[in-house]
Design an enzyme around this catalytic site. Structure first.
Site, PDB file in Angstrom:
ATOM      1  N   LYS A 109       0.820  -1.219   0.000  1.00  0.00           N
ATOM      2  CA  LYS A 109       0.000   0.000   0.000  1.00  0.00           C
ATOM      3  C   LYS A 109       0.852   1.266   0.000  1.00  0.00           C
ATOM      4  CE  LYS A 109      -4.384  -1.741   1.407  1.00  0.00           C
ATOM      5  NZ  LYS A 109      -5.589  -1.657   2.169  1.00  0.00           N
ATOM      6  N   LYS A 164      -4.878  -9.891  -6.413  1.00  0.00           N
ATOM      7  CA  LYS A 164      -6.083 -10.053  -5.594  1.00  0.00           C
ATOM      8  C   LYS A 164      -7.186  -9.094  -6.055  1.00  0.00           C
ATOM      9  CE  LYS A 164      -6.235  -8.067  -1.420  1.00  0.00           C
ATOM     10  NZ  LYS A 164      -7.029  -7.716  -0.248  1.00  0.00           N
ATOM     11  N   LYS A 223     -10.546  -3.495  -3.498  1.00  0.00           N
ATOM     12  CA  LYS A 223     -11.354  -2.270  -3.567  1.00  0.00           C
ATOM     13  C   LYS A 223     -10.595  -1.145  -4.238  1.00  0.00           C
ATOM     14  CE  LYS A 223     -13.413  -2.929   1.000  1.00  0.00           C
ATOM     15  NZ  LYS A 223     -12.477  -3.066   2.126  1.00  0.00           N
TER      16      LYS A 223
HETATM   17  N1  AQP Z   1      -9.817 -10.802  -3.015  1.00  0.00           N
HETATM   18  C1  AQP Z   1     -10.208 -11.289  -1.834  1.00  0.00           C
HETATM   19  N2  AQP Z   1     -10.525 -12.594  -1.701  1.00  0.00           N
HETATM   20  C2  AQP Z   1     -10.938 -13.113  -0.505  1.00  0.00           C
HETATM   21  N3  AQP Z   1     -11.065 -12.343   0.607  1.00  0.00           N
HETATM   22  C3  AQP Z   1     -10.764 -11.025   0.518  1.00  0.00           C
HETATM   23  N4  AQP Z   1     -10.783 -10.016   1.408  1.00  0.00           N
HETATM   24  C4  AQP Z   1     -10.388  -8.872   0.807  1.00  0.00           C
HETATM   25  N5  AQP Z   1     -10.094  -9.102  -0.482  1.00  0.00           N
HETATM   26  C5  AQP Z   1     -10.323 -10.434  -0.699  1.00  0.00           C
HETATM   27  C6  AQP Z   1     -11.207 -10.163   2.803  1.00  0.00           C
HETATM   28  O1  AQP Z   1     -12.247  -9.233   3.046  1.00  0.00           O
HETATM   29  C7  AQP Z   1     -12.180  -8.812   4.414  1.00  0.00           C
HETATM   30  C8  AQP Z   1     -12.311  -7.328   4.489  1.00  0.00           C
HETATM   31  O2  AQP Z   1     -11.198  -6.720   3.873  1.00  0.00           O
HETATM   32  P1  AQP Z   1     -10.845  -5.211   4.214  1.00  0.00           P
HETATM   33  O3  AQP Z   1     -11.771  -4.300   3.589  1.00  0.00           O
HETATM   34  O4  AQP Z   1     -10.769  -5.026   5.657  1.00  0.00           O
HETATM   35  O5  AQP Z   1      -9.382  -5.028   3.710  1.00  0.00           O
HETATM   36  P2  AQP Z   1      -8.583  -5.559   2.498  1.00  0.00           P
HETATM   37  O6  AQP Z   1      -8.181  -6.957   2.741  1.00  0.00           O
HETATM   38  O7  AQP Z   1      -7.481  -4.591   2.337  1.00  0.00           O
HETATM   39  O8  AQP Z   1      -9.625  -5.493   1.282  1.00  0.00           O
HETATM   40  P3  AQP Z   1      -9.419  -5.015  -0.176  1.00  0.00           P
HETATM   41  O9  AQP Z   1     -10.709  -5.180  -0.840  1.00  0.00           O
HETATM   42  O10 AQP Z   1      -8.267  -5.673  -0.810  1.00  0.00           O
HETATM   43  O11 AQP Z   1      -9.127  -3.477  -0.026  1.00  0.00           O
HETATM   44  P4  AQP Z   1      -7.873  -2.642  -0.488  1.00  0.00           P
HETATM   45  O12 AQP Z   1      -7.940  -2.550  -1.966  1.00  0.00           O
HETATM   46  O13 AQP Z   1      -8.086  -1.334   0.202  1.00  0.00           O
HETATM   47  O14 AQP Z   1      -6.662  -3.383   0.000  1.00  0.00           O
HETATM   48  C9  AQP Z   1     -10.862  -9.365   4.988  1.00  0.00           C
HETATM   49  O15 AQP Z   1     -11.166 -10.507   5.780  1.00  0.00           O
HETATM   50  C10 AQP Z   1     -10.092  -9.759   3.771  1.00  0.00           C
HETATM   51  O16 AQP Z   1      -9.225 -10.850   4.036  1.00  0.00           O
END
Ligand code: AQP
Length: 342
Positions: A111, A194, A197
């Site tokens: 990040k 992955k 968001k």
């Molecule tokens: N691609 C994924 N596959 C399976 N699980 C996922 N999670 C996130 N992406 C995937 C799970 O969703 C939960 C919430 O995630 P979060 O919003 O707290 O943070 P994150 O993991 O940083 O999610 P993103 O969507 O990938 O956001 P950005 O782009 O900001 O980094 C967690 O349990 C996560 O494991």
């Protein structure tokens, strides 16, 4: 009965990976366990959030929890900033965690990118706050997607170091619960990344607010390959997909994995069903299934988003119950640390 804690950041673009990797699993756990589900707005501001959008996104994650089937009476649903124990315990953990531990966190490296000196200090200590989220309730089990495994190992190290330094058995051992077959849903554009968001391309993910047309369009445009789909003979003896196979066709197996997760079918069932077919036949079948499974949830989310008064009341009630749970634990922790409470 286990005490479960998990959270999702209200950073917008809630997607299928968040649903299959996390939120859907939250629902099943509430039947048998004591569950606390948080909308982690303190985490969200570790990168810039527009204030009005943050409020809207907090309601959206809450609506997703409710629409997916989390019962706000059986479980506790609240947003993190309403419960001071998270930030207060995180400070103690900032003093327990070692810089060397935080330096190893791959999410910070991803990040912060090349300009780490411009990242917020909050992004760096994010895992300490995550440890506080869980341990403020002395929770033991944390359902997450695979990407959060490293942070949970750090949370476990923090709990152990705290107990060791103060000579107590106060914080429990934390176990990740990485459940289901979609623990790592990949981008629709690049099967080695992955689904996320923060991906600039909206075509890379299925958002939980997408309508049927958007879902079908994104799946039609999803990167695939010209080969036919293989049969179940490629699976290993346990019926799992070998890593070498996955790596050889990452996009193809990501789409098939999404099908299996949505249909709640094993790899054997999915590969048997589609053996010998091309993506021209598979993609419409996947789109139809995705729409069928997601439409009730997106429809209910929309209904809840149109009723912010109800959503806010759920968060208010949940926060009150969460404060009742966390406050005595925080006070006991303060006493262990030696903070005078005259
Ligand atoms: N691609 C994924 N596959 C399976 N699980 C996922 N999670 C996130 N992406 C995937 C799970 O969703 C939960 C919430 O995630 P979060 O919003 O707290 O943070 P994150 O993991 O940083 O999610 P993103 O969507 O990938 O956001 P950005 O782009 O900001 O980094 C967690 O349990 C996560 O494991």
């Amino acid at each position: 009965m286990k005490r479960i804690f998990s959270g999702v950041q209200p950073t917008g673009n809630l997607h299928l990976g968040n649903y299959l990797g996390a939120i859907r699993n939250f629902v099943g756990l509430q039947e048998e366990h004591d569950c606390i589900y948080c909308v982690v707005d303190l985490h969200a501001i570790t990168v810039w959030q527009d204030p009005a959008e943050l409020k809207q996104n907090t309601r959206e994650v809450t609506a997703a929890y409710l629409a997916a089937g989390i019962n706000p009476k059986a479980s506790i649903i609240f947003n993190q900033s309403q419960v001071p124990a998270h930030a207060e315990l995180a400070w103690i953990f900032n003093c327990v965690a070692r810089l060397g531990w935080l330096d190893r966190m791959t999410q910070f490296k991803d990040k912060a990118g090349k300009h780490k000196e411009r990242a917020s200090a909050g992004l760096y200590v994010y895992p300490n706050l995550m440890a506080a989220d869980i341990l403020a309730y002395q929770a033991t089990h944390v359902p997450v997607g695979e990407d959060q495994k490293q942070h949970l190992e750090l949370a476990r190290d923090i709990a152990q170091k705290f107990n060791h330094d103060y000579g107590v058995e106060f914080f429990p051992v934390i176990e990740p619960l990485i459940l289901g077959s979609a623990t790592r849903v990949m981008s629709l554009r690049d099967g080695t990344k992955k689904m996320s968001k923060s991906d600039a391309s909206d075509l890379s993910r299925i958002n939980m607010t997408d309508d049927a047309d958007a879902i079908a369009r994104k799946l039609k445009k999803a990167t695939s390959d010209p080969d036919f789909l293989p049969g179940p003979e490629i699976l290993d003896e346990q019926g799992a997909l070998p890593d070498a196979e996955r790596k050889s066709r990452p996009e193809a197996f990501n789409l098939m994995g999404i099908y299996g997760a949505l249909a709640q079918e094993s790899w054997t069932e999915v590969l048997t069903r589609f053996e010998g077919q091309g993506f021209g036949a598979f993609k419409p079948a996947l789109a139809e299934l995705a729409v069928e499974k997601l439409r009730p949830i997106t429809g209910e989310m929309q209904r809840l988003m149109d009723d912010p008064g109800y959503v806010d009341a759920v968060l208010r009630d949940g926060a009150e119950r969460a404060r009742g749970r966390s406050e005595p634990i925080l006070q006991a922790c303060y006493d262990i640390v030696g903070f005078l409470r005259p």
